[in-house]
Design a protein around this motif. Structure first.
Motif, PDB file in Angstrom:
ATOM      1  N   GLN A  96       1.914   1.653  -3.640  1.00 38.11           N
ATOM      2  CA  GLN A  96       0.785   1.978  -4.520  1.00 38.11           C
ATOM      3  C   GLN A  96       0.266   3.393  -4.269  1.00 38.11           C
ATOM      4  O   GLN A  96       0.088   4.174  -5.197  1.00 38.11           O
ATOM      5  CB  GLN A  96      -0.366   0.987  -4.289  1.00 38.11           C
ATOM      6  CG  GLN A  96      -0.075  -0.409  -4.797  1.00 38.11           C
ATOM      7  CD  GLN A  96      -1.138  -1.409  -4.372  1.00 38.11           C
ATOM      8  OE1 GLN A  96      -1.717  -1.296  -3.298  1.00 38.11           O
ATOM      9  NE2 GLN A  96      -1.395  -2.390  -5.207  1.00 38.11           N
ATOM     10  N   GLN A  97      -0.004   3.694  -3.007  1.00 38.55           N
ATOM     11  CA  GLN A  97      -0.683   4.938  -2.678  1.00 38.55           C
ATOM     12  C   GLN A  97       0.263   6.124  -2.571  1.00 38.55           C
ATOM     13  O   GLN A  97       0.026   7.175  -3.167  1.00 38.55           O
ATOM     14  CB  GLN A  97      -1.434   4.797  -1.355  1.00 38.55           C
ATOM     15  CG  GLN A  97      -2.543   3.760  -1.406  1.00 38.55           C
ATOM     16  CD  GLN A  97      -3.148   3.507  -0.030  1.00 38.55           C
ATOM     17  OE1 GLN A  97      -2.581   3.867   0.995  1.00 38.55           O
ATOM     18  NE2 GLN A  97      -4.306   2.874  -0.001  1.00 38.55           N
ATOM     19  N   LYS A  98       1.325   5.974  -1.786  1.00 38.27           N
ATOM     20  CA  LYS A  98       2.177   7.132  -1.499  1.00 38.27           C
ATOM     21  C   LYS A  98       3.144   7.435  -2.635  1.00 38.27           C
ATOM     22  O   LYS A  98       3.373   8.587  -2.969  1.00 38.27           O
ATOM     23  CB  LYS A  98       2.949   6.910  -0.198  1.00 38.27           C
ATOM     24  CG  LYS A  98       2.029   6.843   1.021  1.00 38.27           C
ATOM     25  CD  LYS A  98       2.827   6.900   2.323  1.00 38.27           C
ATOM     26  CE  LYS A  98       1.926   7.002   3.535  1.00 38.27           C
ATOM     27  NZ  LYS A  98       1.223   5.744   3.823  1.00 38.27           N
ATOM     28  N   LEU A 126       0.821  -1.213   0.000  1.00 39.21           N
ATOM     29  CA  LEU A 126       0.000   0.000   0.000  1.00 39.21           C
ATOM     30  C   LEU A 126       0.852   1.259   0.000  1.00 39.21           C
ATOM     31  O   LEU A 126       0.497   2.253  -0.631  1.00 39.21           O
ATOM     32  CB  LEU A 126      -0.970   0.012   1.181  1.00 39.21           C
ATOM     33  CG  LEU A 126      -2.175  -0.920   1.055  1.00 39.21           C
ATOM     34  CD1 LEU A 126      -3.063  -0.812   2.277  1.00 39.21           C
ATOM     35  CD2 LEU A 126      -2.987  -0.638  -0.197  1.00 39.21           C
ATOM     36  N   THR A 127       1.979   1.226   0.693  1.00 38.71           N
ATOM     37  CA  THR A 127       2.870   2.393   0.702  1.00 38.71           C
ATOM     38  C   THR A 127       3.330   2.714  -0.719  1.00 38.71           C
ATOM     39  O   THR A 127       3.304   3.871  -1.150  1.00 38.71           O
ATOM     40  CB  THR A 127       4.089   2.128   1.624  1.00 38.71           C
ATOM     41  OG1 THR A 127       3.604   1.887   2.940  1.00 38.71           O
ATOM     42  CG2 THR A 127       5.040   3.311   1.641  1.00 38.71           C
ATOM     43  N   PRO A 155      -5.045   4.869  -6.972  1.00 40.65           N
ATOM     44  CA  PRO A 155      -6.186   4.903  -6.044  1.00 40.65           C
ATOM     45  C   PRO A 155      -6.686   3.510  -5.702  1.00 40.65           C
ATOM     46  O   PRO A 155      -7.706   3.055  -6.211  1.00 40.65           O
ATOM     47  CB  PRO A 155      -7.241   5.699  -6.824  1.00 40.65           C
ATOM     48  CG  PRO A 155      -6.917   5.426  -8.259  1.00 40.65           C
ATOM     49  CD  PRO A 155      -5.424   5.225  -8.334  1.00 40.65           C
ATOM     50  N   ILE A 156      -5.955   2.830  -4.840  1.00 44.43           N
ATOM     51  CA  ILE A 156      -6.301   1.452  -4.487  1.00 44.43           C
ATOM     52  C   ILE A 156      -6.138   1.310  -2.977  1.00 44.43           C
ATOM     53  O   ILE A 156      -5.259   1.936  -2.388  1.00 44.43           O
ATOM     54  CB  ILE A 156      -5.404   0.468  -5.288  1.00 44.43           C
ATOM     55  CG1 ILE A 156      -5.915  -0.965  -5.193  1.00 44.43           C
ATOM     56  CG2 ILE A 156      -3.954   0.570  -4.874  1.00 44.43           C
ATOM     57  CD1 ILE A 156      -5.268  -1.902  -6.199  1.00 44.43           C
ATOM     58  N   THR A 157      -7.014   0.533  -2.370  1.00 46.95           N
ATOM     59  CA  THR A 157      -6.961   0.372  -0.915  1.00 46.95           C
ATOM     60  C   THR A 157      -6.854  -1.110  -0.576  1.00 46.95           C
ATOM     61  O   THR A 157      -6.908  -1.969  -1.462  1.00 46.95           O
ATOM     62  CB  THR A 157      -8.247   0.920  -0.251  1.00 46.95           C
ATOM     63  OG1 THR A 157      -9.338   0.074  -0.647  1.00 46.95           O
ATOM     64  CG2 THR A 157      -8.525   2.364  -0.670  1.00 46.95           C
ATOM     65  N   ASN A 167       0.569   7.068  -6.268  1.00 43.43           N
ATOM     66  CA  ASN A 167      -0.773   7.654  -6.240  1.00 43.43           C
ATOM     67  C   ASN A 167      -1.816   6.827  -6.984  1.00 43.43           C
ATOM     68  O   ASN A 167      -2.708   7.369  -7.631  1.00 43.43           O
ATOM     69  CB  ASN A 167      -0.750   9.087  -6.818  1.00 43.43           C
ATOM     70  CG  ASN A 167       0.155   9.971  -6.001  1.00 43.43           C
ATOM     71  OD1 ASN A 167       0.098   9.982  -4.781  1.00 43.43           O
ATOM     72  ND2 ASN A 167       1.035  10.697  -6.678  1.00 43.43           N
TER      73      ASN A 167
END
Length: 165
Positions: free
Chosen positions: A24-26, A21-22, A31-33, A29
């Motif tokens: 993918q998201q940070k 998640l780090t 948009p996946i959780t 960017n």
């Protein structure tokens, strides 16, 4: 720094979720959780029971990379969750290459001839990596019917295991 690659099971879920998640998201960017990736909480039933596997790369006990294989047909699999922490990327440690090679050896030993993967077009380095490793880009409509699509993916690759290395 010595890289150790080992099979992962459910006991590594929290470390994997943190790693993936780090990135993918940070970093990218995307948009996946975690709700979009419930497989990360059920590694054994999602990956191993159907005949695939999940591996992690560790340096001094820290999880710094991952790769997984979803077996979705008799002789076909999908590469999933290929991530390496930013500060451990590159040719120097060659973690991505080692992870991919472990997965390919597993495929050969388990009669999986073709692997496919989906990625996101913002991940340019990942795309170059796959292409260097003989993956060929395929159109979404030419993927096998049972290929497990991920919503975020918009670029797809395939590799015939028997034509490599």
């Amino acid at each position: 720094m010595k890289v150790a690659i080992q099979q992962l099971d459910n006991t590594y879920s929290d470390q994997l979720i943190d790693l993936i998640l780090t990135i993918q998201q940070k970093e990218f960017n995307v948009p996946i959780t975690i709700d979009d990736q419930p497989d990360l909480k059920q590694i054994e039933s999602f990956y191993m029971v159907p005949g695939g596997n999940f591996w992690g790369a560790f340096i001094d006990g820290e999880l710094v990379g991952s790769i997984a294989l979803v077996k979705f047909d008799e002789r076909e699999g999908a590469v999933r969750k290929m991530f390496v922490k930013k500060e451990f990327r590159g040719k120097e440690l060659n973690i991505a290459q080692e992870l991919l090679e472990v997965l390919i050896v597993f495929c050969r030993e388990n009669g999986i001839d073709h692997i496919y993967l989906g990625t996101v077009n913002v991940l340019k380095a990942a795309m170059r990596f796959y292409e260097r490793n003989h993956f060929v880009q395929v159109e979404k409509e030419n993927l096998p019917a049972r290929f497990p699509l991920m919503n975020a993916d918009n670029v797809f690759y395939s590799l015939n295991i028997n034509q490599t290395l």
